[in-house]
Write a protein that holds these residues in place. Structure first.
Motif: not given
Length: 282
Positions: A23-29, A34-38, A60-62, A66-67
């Motif tokens: 699971s990666l995040q690109v905050p500028e975009l 992906d969501a393999g870990v919450p 980990a999408l669900g 929840g979060i």
């Protein structure tokens, strides 16, 4: 701790271990890939892009939803291969019944070649990747206007007058910003060659040495470092972010092997998405 690297104007943070979680995040975009870990700090991001349905990329999408509910966020947009839209919704419905909570999302089903406007001049395009299940890579780009060559010598006032009169002075062009390709054969670099021209390319590199051969990687529908090095001169990217390394390697091994093997021209543009020391998270 999460890994974070800078690549051109972008920050890539998160975690990725082949077969375990990604699971990666690109905050500028404003995107999660992906969501393999919450990851709690990702829950506020309103756009989630699923490459495919394997558990280490989507299970980990669900939990992420929840979060979001706990922090008062509305349902996110979830971009995903069109073929898995119904199964993902079914899985979330089951989770919702188990937890007696809402697991609503706004799905955006994508086919290879589809584009979608994300707002503020930002677009995303989907490409088919080569895996055992329906899978996509995502290319983010900005659509900009450029003055046609024949008008570039005109003074600004004249350009403004002609533009107001409705004269077609500009061409639209796509400025390729960032692409994400995981769980795929290296053949994707031939079937989607524009990935090589993106400002930043995030690319899986599951195997890196003789512990697994190129043939082993191809049989598992993943990429070997040897295949990347063989194409070293083809990568025009400002930064190439390698990720999704096999858990057979320690983070220290990953850094040492890639730094030792990569040619100088490529090495300076490489970003290795692995902890700089110690063990994989978790």
């Amino acid at each position: 701790m999460l890994t974070e690297v800078s690549a051109g104007p972008y920050t890539i943070r998160g975690i990725s271990v082949g077969g375990v979680y990604t699971s990666l995040q690109v905050p500028e975009l404003g995107v999660v890939l992906d969501a393999g870990v919450p990851i709690r700090s990702f829950a506020g991001t309103d756009r989630i892009f699923l490459s495919h349905g394997h558990s280490d990329h989507a299970s980990a999408l669900g939990s992420l939803l929840g979060i979001r509910t706990l922090i008062g966020k509305p349902p996110p947009q979830v971009f995903l291969p069109a073929e898995i839209e119904a199964p993902v919704r079914e899985a979330l419905a089951v989770q919702g019944r188990l937890h007696r909570t809402e697991t609503d999302i706004e799905t955006v089903p994508m086919h290879p070649g589809d584009t979608h406007h994300l707002g503020h001049g930002l677009w995303v395009r989907a490409f088919r990747t080569h895996h055992k299940v329906p899978s996509l890579c995502y290319q983010f780009f900005r659509r900009v206007s450029k003055l046609k060559p024949e008008f570039q010598s005109l003074p600004p006032a004249e350009i403004g007058r002609r533009r107001q009169a409705g004269e077609p002075l500009f061409d639209e062009m796509d400025r390729l910003e960032l692409a994400y390709a995981t769980d795929t054969l290296s053949h994707v670099l031939e079937t989607a060659p524009s990935l090589l021209d993106c400002r930043v390319l995030i690319l899986e590199c599951t195997f890196i040495d003789s512990k697994r051969t190129v043939q082993d990687a191809q049989e598992r529908l993943h990429i070997h470092l040897d295949e990347i090095l063989a194409r070293a001169e083809s990568f025009q990217n400002e930064a190439l972010v390698l990720m999704h390394f096999s858990q057979a390697y320690s983070p220290d091994e990953v850094h040492a092997v890639i730094q030792a093997r990569a040619p100088e021209g490529l090495r300076e543009r490489l970003r290795i998405f692995a902890p700089t020391s110690g063990r994989w998270f978790g």
